[in-house]
Design an enzyme around this catalytic site. Structure first.
Site, PDB file in Angstrom:
ATOM      1  N   ASP A 128     -10.241   2.243   2.418  1.00 16.21           N
ATOM      2  CA  ASP A 128     -10.401   1.461   3.654  1.00 16.21           C
ATOM      3  C   ASP A 128     -11.222   2.221   4.696  1.00 16.21           C
ATOM      4  O   ASP A 128     -12.170   1.676   5.268  1.00 16.21           O
ATOM      5  CB  ASP A 128      -9.034   1.114   4.251  1.00 16.21           C
ATOM      6  CG  ASP A 128      -8.302   0.044   3.444  1.00 16.21           C
ATOM      7  OD1 ASP A 128      -8.980  -0.785   2.815  1.00 16.21           O
ATOM      8  OD2 ASP A 128      -7.059   0.055   3.450  1.00 16.21           O
TER       9      ASP A 128
ATOM     10  N   LYS B  34       0.817  -1.218   0.000  1.00 16.89           N
ATOM     11  CA  LYS B  34       0.000   0.000   0.000  1.00 16.89           C
ATOM     12  C   LYS B  34       0.856   1.277   0.000  1.00 16.89           C
ATOM     13  O   LYS B  34       0.448   2.290  -0.557  1.00 16.89           O
ATOM     14  CB  LYS B  34      -0.956   0.004   1.190  1.00 16.89           C
ATOM     15  CG  LYS B  34      -2.062  -1.043   1.056  1.00 16.89           C
ATOM     16  CD  LYS B  34      -3.077  -0.931   2.168  1.00 16.89           C
ATOM     17  CE  LYS B  34      -4.080  -2.071   2.071  1.00 16.89           C
ATOM     18  NZ  LYS B  34      -5.111  -2.004   3.113  1.00 16.89           N
TER      19      LYS B  34
END
Ligand code: ATR
Length: 277
Positions: free
Chosen positions: A108, A72
């Site tokens: 997220d 990420k």
């Protein structure tokens, strides 16, 4: 040419490991439901190879990627343009390949907030929130959580300095403070969110038994076939709801799907399908 003969648009999730990923199933269900002509697969990438793999996927005509552990931050570096929430998170889980460049976002946190506020009808405004952990998972959800304007958000971490660093980084966005677990004595919270990695060892951070307020809720960013250690902790400590992160997983996927395709899939049936097996 009839639509059925058009080559499907290509998407994928990259990670290491990746075989366990539920994302191909989720996005395939979304595509079927919304009539979008796309294919989505899981790609195993070796550490160090992320940028090359992402560029190769794009060069082959790929339209977008999801990115999971441990890439990420690499995706954050790769993106030409970042959303404000991804910029703050220091992490990107969704890449959108456009002719003008690569856009990076982080869905997220929005996924967590949508699962709580929409699926479970639990508004976060005016709530006292305790966020456990100060690693990548915690950092990824702070911006969207603070945007809901909780009355207070306390980050507690085993290494208190890391929590303090995060609080300083986000304190222009709302009332956020930090402490170690020992300093939670005598404090009460309406919602406790577990963003630590303790669950990997089936463990829970050391919390005071009365830290969850009456009518309080617990939410574990992790999920599993069996209730996670933190979900069990919540049940044992009187939580009205003690939820795992399956809903967040499907909601973050829906946010990514919307970024790519401009349509919102219905998440309820997909969450139900995933709960079954
Ligand atoms: P992630 O991307 O999952 O957040 P990470 O960045 O390595 O992974 O962060 C892991 C987090 O879980 C950290 O907050 C870590 O605490 P430290 O900063 O003190 O290391 C926390 N953590 C891991 N194992 C833990 C345990 N057994 N008890 C409490 N916290 C734990």
């Amino acid at each position: 040419m009839p639509l059925t003969e058009l080559k499907p648009d290509q998407y994928a999730v990259m990670g290491h490991p990746i075989a366990h990923s539920k994302s191909p199933r989720i996005h395939t269900l979304f595509a079927a439901q919304t009539g979008q002509n796309l294919e989505y697969r899981a790609i195993l990438v070796e550490p160090g190879d992320f940028a090359a793999a992402a560029h190769a996927f794009r060069a082959a005509g790929g339209k977008g990627l999801n990115v999971t552990v441990p890439f990420k931050q690499d995706a954050w570096v790769l993106a030409d343009l970042l959303s404000a929430r991804a910029e703050r998170a220091g992490a990107v889980n969704t890449l959108i390949f456009e002719s003008s460049g690569i856009r990076g976002d982080n869905t997220d946190g929005p996924g967590l907030v949508r699962d709580l506020t929409v699926n479970h009808r639990y508004p976060l405004a005016e709530k006292r929130i305790l966020l456990l952990g100060a690693g990548g998972a915690a950092r990824g959800v702070l911006h969207p959580l603070l945007a809901e304007q909780p009355v207070q958000l306390v980050i507690a971490n085993r290494t208190a300095e890391k929590a303090l660093g995060l609080a300083l980084r986000f304190n222009d966005l709302g009332r956020v403070s930090a402490c170690g677990f020992a300093e939670l004595a005598e404090r009460r919270f309406d919602l406790i969110i577990n963003a630590t990695a303790a669950g990997l060892d089936d463990a829970v951070p050391p919390l005071p038994d009365d830290v969850l307020a009456a009518e309080g809720w617990c939410y574990d960013l992790m999920y599993g076939r069996e209730p996670t250690a933190f979900v069990r902790w919540g049940r044992e400590h009187g939580a009205v709801q003690s939820l795992d992160g399956l809903g967040m997983l499907v909601e973050q996927a829906a946010e990514a799907f919307h970024l790519w395709r401009g349509v919102w899939p219905e998440t309820g049936p997909v969450i139900t399908a995933l709960k079954k097996n």
